[in-house]
Structure formats: C-alpha cells, structure tokens
Scaffold this active site. Sequence first.
Site, short mmCIF file in Angstrom:
data_model
loop_
_atom_site.label_atom_id
_atom_site.label_comp_id
_atom_site.label_asym_id
_atom_site.label_seq_id
_atom_site.Cartn_x
_atom_site.Cartn_y
_atom_site.Cartn_z
N GLU A 139 0.90 -1.25 -0.16
CA GLU A 139 0.06 -0.08 0.07
C GLU A 139 0.87 1.26 0.04
O GLU A 139 0.63 2.28 -0.58
CB GLU A 139 -1.09 -0.02 1.20
CG GLU A 139 -2.10 -1.01 1.09
CD GLU A 139 -2.96 -1.25 2.31
OE1 GLU A 139 -4.07 -1.69 2.28
OE2 GLU A 139 -2.42 -0.97 3.50
N SER A 194 11.69 -4.26 24.92
CA SER A 194 12.44 -4.16 25.91
C SER A 194 12.07 -5.10 27.07
O SER A 194 10.74 -4.99 27.02
CB SER A 194 12.78 -2.69 26.47
OG SER A 194 13.41 -1.91 25.30
N ASP A 252 -1.53 3.92 22.21
CA ASP A 252 -1.63 4.37 20.88
C ASP A 252 -1.32 5.81 20.68
O ASP A 252 -2.12 6.57 21.20
CB ASP A 252 -3.10 3.90 20.36
CG ASP A 252 -3.04 4.13 18.99
OD1 ASP A 252 -2.09 4.49 18.19
OD2 ASP A 252 -4.34 3.68 18.18
N ASP A 299 -2.68 7.55 14.85
CA ASP A 299 -3.63 6.87 14.11
C ASP A 299 -3.69 7.01 12.66
O ASP A 299 -3.18 8.00 12.08
CB ASP A 299 -4.93 7.63 14.55
CG ASP A 299 -5.15 7.10 16.01
OD1 ASP A 299 -5.12 5.85 16.36
OD2 ASP A 299 -5.54 8.11 16.80
#
Length: 731
Positions: free
Chosen positions: A166, A193, A266, A269
């Site tokens: 993509e 880690s 998160d 986005d």
Amino acid sequence: MKLCYLLLLPFSVAAQSSFPAETARWREQAQAVTIIRDEWGVPHIYGRTDADAVFGLLYAQGEDNYWQVEESVIKKLGRMAELYGEKELGSDANMALRQTAEQARRAYQRGSAPFRKLCEAAAAGLNYYLLTHPQVPRRLLTRYEPWHVLLYAGPDGTTHGITAGERRRLGLGGSGGPGEGAEGWAQQQESGSNAVALAPAKSASGHSLLLINPHVGFFGDNQRYEAHLVSEQGLNASGFAMLGQFWIWSGFTATTAWAHTNTAADGDDVYLENFDHPRDSTLYRYGRGYRTAVTWTDTLAYRTPTGLQRRAFRFRRTHHGPVIAQRGRTLLTIRHATPDFGGVAWQAWRMSKAATLGEFQAALRMRQLPTNTMYADARGNIAYWHGNAVPRRDPRFNWMNPVDGSTSATEWRGRHRLRQLVHLLNPASNWLQNCNSTPYQAAGAASPAAARYPAYLAYDPQTFRALEALRQLEATGPLTADGLRQLAFSPRLSMYAAWLPQVLAAYEREATRQPALRGELQAVADTLRRWNYCSAVGSRATTLAYAWGRQYSSHINQRFASSVPYFAPAIAPYLHGTSLPVPDSVALALLRAGTKDLTQRYGTPWVAWGDVNRLQRIHSSGSQEKFADDKPSLPVGAFTGGAGSLFAFATRPEVGQQRQYGVGGNTYVAVVELGPRVRAQSVVNFGQSADPNSPHYFDQALLYAGYQLKQAWFYREDVLALAKRTYHPGE
C-alpha cells in the site's frame, strides 16, 4: 554547479578557511571538556556546563562510530539514495513526505534558549571531530547543523495494518515499522525491551533496584551507545544514548534510575480519506463537504554509475497528516502525537537531570514520549507509566484499525494527562515489570483493572517474556542485584513450556494410530520431553524446538494476510496464547518438517544450539560485509524473545551459511542498585567501538555471551582509578 562543488569540499578545509571564529570557539569549548575512557572504552565526559558535556558526547560518538552517526543523519534527511542508488528512493520519499528536515528545523527554532544551546553543542562536537580528523571519510555530509539531532521519521502505520504494498502504490518505502507477516510479527516481538523495578521490600539489600534492558537491532541507527555525562550544572547521568543524539535515553543518576519499553498505548492513528471530488483531485471529503489538501512536489536525487539523477515526487497531506498509503481507491493518512522530536529531546534531557520522583514526574508531564517508562529511586519509590503522549479519543472506535477521516467523531480531543494514563506507584507487590506487555499484569495481583481505562491506552498483549518475568518475580523472595541479573539473562522459554507438551501429546496420539512414526520421531520426542525448556549452548533440544518454531512461523504467515497488525486480536492466540492454536495434525506436521529441515541442513537433527546460534560483529548496515561461518564468532545460548526468553537474541539465517548470527535482541543490559551510593553493572552486545582495530570492538561480547555484566563506574574517584586514557577532544 559551483555551490555543489563547495559543499563537497573536505570539511576540515571548509571549516578552517570559512569559519575561523567558529573553529576557535570549538577549540575553546574542547578545553572545557575532559573525556576519561575506562577499561572498557566507555567515555566518562566531564564539562563545566551541560553544553560542554553534550559537546564531548557527540565528539566521543564520532570517535567510536562516525560511520553510523553520519548514516543515521543521512537516512533521516532522506538522502540515502545519493549513497546507495535508486533502491533507496522509496525511503527518501517517505522522509520528504514527512518533511523531516523542516520539522527538525522548526523544533530547533521553537526550542528554549537552553535547549538550542544543547543542540548547538551537539553539532559543534561532531564538527570538531571532523575538523580534527581530516582522514575520516565524508561520504555525504561535511557539516552538521544543530537541528540535525532532532531529525525524526515517526511511525509508518504498520501497527495499524498499512502494508508495504500500500505504501509502494505511492512510491514510498517504510520508515521504522516492523514489516509484515510472520517476519514483521517477529520483529515486533524482538524490537522491544524488558524493565523491572524492585522496591526495598523485594530487595535483599533493602535498596531499590532497576533492570534496564532494551531489545533492538544490533546494527543501524538503533544501536545503544554507553556513556556517562557530568557537568557543574547538576548533570550526572550514566546509561545509553542513541547514536547522533545528545541525551541519556535510559540510565541512572546518584538517586534515580529509569528505563523505557515500547508501548501499544496508541500514540498515532491512520485515517481513511476519500479524494472523490469529480473535478478537483486536491479535495477530500469531510463532514457534508470537502476540504482542500496541501500538495507539493519534491525532487530527490539518486546515485547512478554515470552520476546523480533526479526524480520528482508529488505529495499531499490532509489536516490529519501526510498521505502515506493507498488502499483500493482510498488514501490513508497518519497522525502522530509527537510529530517533531524537539519535545521528546527536551523531556528526555529533563528526566536525565531529575534527582527526585517529583522532578521526574514534572518532566513526564510534558507528555512527549512515545514509550513506557519504568522508574526507581534511592528513597524507595518504584513507578511505571504506560505510554506518555497519548491523544484523547472517542472510545467507541477501534483505533487499532484505520478510522474514518471524514467525520469529526474521530478527531482527537487533546492529550491525556499523566494521571489519566495507566500507571502504578509503589504497588503492594513491591515489584513492577514490563516486557512490551499489558500493564494490567505489571504488578501481578496489585495491577490496575483494565475496565477503568479506554482500550486504546493499552492494546498490548501479555507476552511470553512477561509471563516468565511474572513467574519468577512471584515465586522468589527478595532479590540481590545478582539475582536481578540472573532474571535478566533467564533462558527459560515459556512459549515452549506451554505449547510443547501439546505437540508431544499430539505425537503420542498419532503414533498410536501410525506405529511407523515411532521410528521416525521417537528419539526426537524423547529428547524434547526431557528438556527443561531452557535454551543453552550445548542443548540439542533447543535446536529441535527452534526448528519447530521456524515451521510454525511459516504456517501462521500462510494462515493470515500480511496486513493483520501485530496487536490485532485475531493474531494474539497465535503469538501469545497459552494454548497451542493449531490442531494435532498441524503440530505434528511442523515437528516432522522441522526435523527434516535440520537433517537436510546438517546431515543430522542432533545439533547443539551453540553450533547454530552465534554472535558475530560485522560492519553496519549499508556495507557489503556479510556474516560468514569462516570468521570468528561466539556461541550464544539465548533464544528469541517471542518464545519467552528474557535474554532475547534474534538471529538471521544467511544463504549458504550453516550458522545463524545475531541481528537483534539484548543490546544494553544494566542492573542499578540505588543505595546511599549508587552501584551499577552493565554490558553491551559487542563493544564500545565500531573500529575493528580497537580493543573495544568485541571485548564485551564474551561477557554478553556468558550472561555476565561489568562494572558501570559512576563516581569520579572510581573512574580515575581505572582510567585508561584522559584527554580533551581533539587531542
């Protein structure tokens, strides 16, 4: 043409003829810096000011590995194709799309005066190194600017399901993502880690302990550089920096210690953008109408046998961010919570100067980091924060996947405050761990409840490394510093402890129906049944298990589309589940295939793990040097982190080679004890210097392969007692 010629002049000539006042300032600053190299070549850098220490750090990095420092800057500037040709144009285009140079310039210009001074000192240290070492090849760069230390590409959307195909539809390459399919999932598991903090009640000495243990690639711009920085302005931090950067990323002071792990909190986005206007291709749908995208063209150079050629690239960005991929007729943009590196650098610097928990939390409240943070201090505090720069979002959406960019419902609503993130301070367990794993088991029974938080604050799975850390921490009493070292180097493979009994049970059931199988696999099954699930140099069972694991990776790569992100629920049972997620027939077929592969490669399935699993140092990425069986190497008993090995050691098979050589995993290991006098031990995977002629090219490898640490000296009297060389930069 004349300008290009001038830019290619050796820097020593350009600097001396064009910048005499500047070189005089560099020489003066060099005299304010003292570098003491200890018995392992680690630089202990003393300066009158913080900027002096930074000057010395970048000068020392140039001494030890200038080739990689330059390569890292070239890559982030988007100029790799000028060195390596057309194959790097996709990578360079990705940097041009992200406008990494412009972002870095702006970050430097927006910074405070003290911050800009540090950036200037870093550039000066590298430039002074080049000035005083005219024999060092300048492949492309002849001068470093203060903003070069703030170059940053950011994520490429791989963890949100964007594929390389993509990206290629727009002529773009990757920029730090872990790749796709089984290879990408394995990279994600290895590129993380471990961090463990022990409160005084869990420590045999009654002092807090911290384990710092990053898992990254052994080559390239992620290499860890051990150093100790001291100034008369309150700086006294030891640990590791990344090459080309001026701050201690993870390390310790006299009273505090901290470590970072990769997170699935998160911080970026991906948006689905529809450029479906019938007449204007710059318009993208938003709400009931359209917005206009920003478009521009960059011309990138690439090397050919006849000289530099150029190719134009057309880019665009929406209000969410740059268009980085195309899926069908839909374009995908990415937005990152920390689009420039200035805030990250300044926050990391402030953390390295924090003497108390309060000062450390004040730095964390800047909320710029894209990582988790583990902490311990001399007052007995231990703490963990999952993520740092995390946007506030509508929790109704699944933010792991690309979301609709045409609605205001998917817009961010500022950032979460530090107290809103998943965090723990002095838990009742008296210990904390994170192994790129869920924070909801970070302290065992004392962990926070997931129901209290939005899902996007912790998409992390419970990894096999974390299961092993939990098993050991819950089963043991107070640990010494050496006990924490043993945990850090633990070779027990919790994945095989969970899955192998199921494979062997499948074998027994099938062998009852097919007696001929016993002649083929009985000895293999018996060997695996007697195994203690610990990888070791002399273990043949480890090699058999590895062979099964390779077949398993191929199986799940075929089972799933390459676009399944690492954190997607669909893939979790296949990477982290405690029950083997394949039927008996498949489990047995994988065992037969793995045994056959070993026999074809070695003439026998009975191969000691240390004969296969090796540590060898070659030149960094971009060179033509390859791993080779006829070159010196060391056997390593460790295993891949995805199988639960806390001592993570990922290898790459080379075509035509019988052995496999380490390419990632443990790169820096340190155990810090925060008593009245801080004590620390550490090791890196190769050695301090990238020069094959240096005694410190491979001198720590024996410690590393032997599960040992060296002393990380902190107090000046100790450093002086063991000094092997003391000098000012340029001497």
